[in-house]
Design an enzyme around this catalytic site. Structure first.
Site, mmCIF file in Angstrom:
data_model
loop_
_atom_site.group_PDB
_atom_site.id
_atom_site.type_symbol
_atom_site.label_atom_id
_atom_site.label_comp_id
_atom_site.label_asym_id
_atom_site.label_seq_id
_atom_site.Cartn_x
_atom_site.Cartn_y
_atom_site.Cartn_z
ATOM 1 C CG HIS A 18 -75.962 83.587 5.537
ATOM 2 N ND1 HIS A 18 -74.864 82.461 6.359
ATOM 3 C CD2 HIS A 18 -74.497 83.538 3.951
ATOM 4 C CE1 HIS A 18 -73.990 81.703 5.866
ATOM 5 N NE2 HIS A 18 -73.829 82.580 4.677
ATOM 6 C CE LYS A 42 -68.355 74.235 -0.423
ATOM 7 N NZ LYS A 42 -68.368 75.422 -0.294
ATOM 8 N NE ARG A 92 -68.024 87.845 4.319
ATOM 9 C CZ ARG A 92 -67.392 86.791 4.565
ATOM 10 N NH1 ARG A 92 -68.171 85.885 5.032
ATOM 11 N NH2 ARG A 92 -66.809 85.921 3.398
ATOM 12 C CB SER A 130 -70.734 78.911 6.804
ATOM 13 O OG SER A 130 -71.544 79.751 6.890
HETATM 14 O O1 PNS Z 1 -71.751 80.284 -0.111
HETATM 15 P P1 PNS Z 1 -70.905 80.264 -1.589
HETATM 16 O O2 PNS Z 1 -70.117 78.515 -1.641
HETATM 17 O O3 PNS Z 1 -69.917 81.446 -1.328
HETATM 18 O O4 PNS Z 1 -71.610 79.950 -2.314
HETATM 19 C C1 PNS Z 1 -70.982 80.305 -3.684
HETATM 20 C C2 PNS Z 1 -72.142 79.641 -5.059
HETATM 21 C C3 PNS Z 1 -73.266 78.562 -4.860
HETATM 22 C C4 PNS Z 1 -72.867 81.189 -5.250
HETATM 23 C C5 PNS Z 1 -71.692 79.116 -6.227
HETATM 24 O O5 PNS Z 1 -70.216 78.069 -6.010
HETATM 25 C C6 PNS Z 1 -72.496 79.112 -7.666
HETATM 26 O O6 PNS Z 1 -73.437 80.049 -8.275
HETATM 27 N N1 PNS Z 1 -72.163 77.629 -8.079
HETATM 28 C C7 PNS Z 1 -73.435 77.267 -8.868
HETATM 29 C C8 PNS Z 1 -72.422 76.932 -9.892
HETATM 30 C C9 PNS Z 1 -72.138 78.275 -11.073
HETATM 31 O O7 PNS Z 1 -72.722 78.649 -11.462
HETATM 32 N N2 PNS Z 1 -70.769 78.472 -11.174
HETATM 33 C C10 PNS Z 1 -70.457 79.327 -11.864
HETATM 34 C C11 PNS Z 1 -70.698 80.709 -10.495
HETATM 35 S S1 PNS Z 1 -69.319 81.863 -12.170
#
Ligand code: PNS
Length: 160
Positions: A18, A42, A92, A130
């Protein structure tokens, strides 16, 4: 006009992968908002409050243009609210790209004004995630050099 980007994620915990993406984003944007998703579903290792504190400690001194925030709901709505020009994500591998692509396209459909910028992670971080960090740590393996010092310290405190 200042260019503002949002780097969203769970950051449970923050890894050197990150940090690498944040460093790259800071070279292209005037302000980078690192936005922690508040996900009630979560069961995290660190609470949102702990993650805010950890991210501030790890990133604050090194990246003056980084701001730590939290968000709930749709990412594109939050991006609009923050008047951000871009959403940052790190990739990645091809597997990451396959995970990211539907989100990029859905976010574009929901809000074409916000562009997603995918940064390619440094090779040395290409296997760091993570979830792997938590698994290895919980099984007693060394994660030294893969997470910022403050993260390692907090993880050790949690497990003692
Ligand atoms: O670190 P992560 O868990 O891979 O992050 C995922 C994240 C936060 C980018 C994704 O879950 C997100 O954008 N969540 C917010 C809800 C949302 O907008 N969902 C539609 C995505 S197309």
């Amino acid at each position: 006009m200042a260019r503002r980007a949002i780097y969203p994620g769970t950051f449970d915990p923050l890894t050197n992968g990150h940090v690498d993406i944040i460093a790259r984003a800071c070279q292209l944007f005037d302000q980078v908002i690192v936005a922690i998703l508040i996900n009630q579903g979560k069961q995290p290792m660190f609470s949102v409050e702990e993650r805010i504190e950890i991210l501030n400690a790890a990133l604050g001194p090194r990246f003056p243009q980084v701001v730590i925030e939290t968000f709930e709901g749709l990412l594109v709505d939050y991006a609009d609210q923050k008047q951000a020009h871009a959403i940052i994500r790190g990739v990645r591998s091809i597997k990451d790209y396959e995970y990211e692509l539907p989100m990029v396209l859905m976010n574009r459909r929901l809000n074409p004004r916000v562009e997603t910028v995918l940064f390619v992670a440094a090779e040395e971080n290409s296997y760091v995630s993570s979830s792997l960090i938590k698994e290895v740590f919980n099984l007693g393996g060394s994660i030294e050099g893969l997470v910022p010092e403050i993260v390692l310290k907090r993880m050790k405190e949690k497990s003692s």
